[in-house]
Motif scaffolding. Sequence first.
Motif, short mmCIF file in Angstrom:
data_model
loop_
_atom_site.label_atom_id
_atom_site.label_comp_id
_atom_site.label_asym_id
_atom_site.label_seq_id
_atom_site.Cartn_x
_atom_site.Cartn_y
_atom_site.Cartn_z
N ALA A 153 0.82 -1.21 0.00
CA ALA A 153 0.00 0.00 0.00
C ALA A 153 0.86 1.26 0.00
O ALA A 153 0.40 2.33 -0.40
N VAL A 154 2.10 1.16 0.42
CA VAL A 154 3.00 2.31 0.46
C VAL A 154 3.26 2.85 -0.96
O VAL A 154 3.61 4.01 -1.13
N GLY A 155 3.05 2.03 -1.98
CA GLY A 155 3.30 2.43 -3.35
C GLY A 155 2.21 3.27 -3.99
O GLY A 155 2.36 3.71 -5.13
N ASN A 156 1.13 3.55 -3.27
CA ASN A 156 0.04 4.35 -3.81
C ASN A 156 0.00 5.68 -3.05
O ASN A 156 -0.24 5.70 -1.85
N VAL A 157 0.17 6.78 -3.77
CA VAL A 157 0.23 8.10 -3.12
C VAL A 157 -1.08 8.48 -2.44
O VAL A 157 -1.11 9.38 -1.61
N ASN B 152 -2.68 6.58 -0.40
CA ASN B 152 -2.66 5.99 0.93
C ASN B 152 -1.86 6.85 1.88
O ASN B 152 -0.77 7.33 1.54
N GLN B 153 -2.37 7.03 3.09
CA GLN B 153 -1.73 7.85 4.11
C GLN B 153 -1.78 7.10 5.44
O GLN B 153 -2.64 6.25 5.66
N GLY B 154 -0.87 7.40 6.34
CA GLY B 154 -0.92 6.84 7.69
C GLY B 154 0.36 6.15 8.09
O GLY B 154 1.13 5.66 7.26
N SER B 155 0.58 6.13 9.39
CA SER B 155 1.81 5.54 9.93
C SER B 155 1.87 4.03 9.72
O SER B 155 2.96 3.44 9.75
N GLU B 156 0.72 3.39 9.49
CA GLU B 156 0.73 1.94 9.27
C GLU B 156 1.48 1.56 7.99
O GLU B 156 1.91 0.42 7.83
N LEU B 157 1.68 2.51 7.11
CA LEU B 157 2.41 2.24 5.86
C LEU B 157 3.88 1.92 6.10
O LEU B 157 4.51 1.29 5.26
N ILE B 158 4.43 2.36 7.23
CA ILE B 158 5.83 2.09 7.50
C ILE B 158 6.04 1.01 8.55
O ILE B 158 7.16 0.77 8.97
#
Length: 95
Positions: A79-83, A85-91
Amino acid sequence: MAGLWESWVSPEGEKISSCTIITTTPNSLMENIHDRMPSILRPEDEKYWLDKDQKSEDLKELLRPFEAELMKAYSVSKAVGNVKNQGSELIEELK
């Protein structure tokens, strides 16, 4: 990270603020992930980078790969590859 920031006026008269992160060749940790990486400044170099009196030719020496042994790489959600998407869960590290 080393970056550039500028405010300027467009031909239409609109004030525009823009910025960019400067990239460099990858270090040994990153080279299997991507063909470039951000130019990460060491804390002791930040003041030098931000000093407006420095010549750009002298600052180029700071634009090098960061020390791989001071970094950690781990898998994250696709999901980190889609701009959108936002949020700390991406990392968060995938187990």
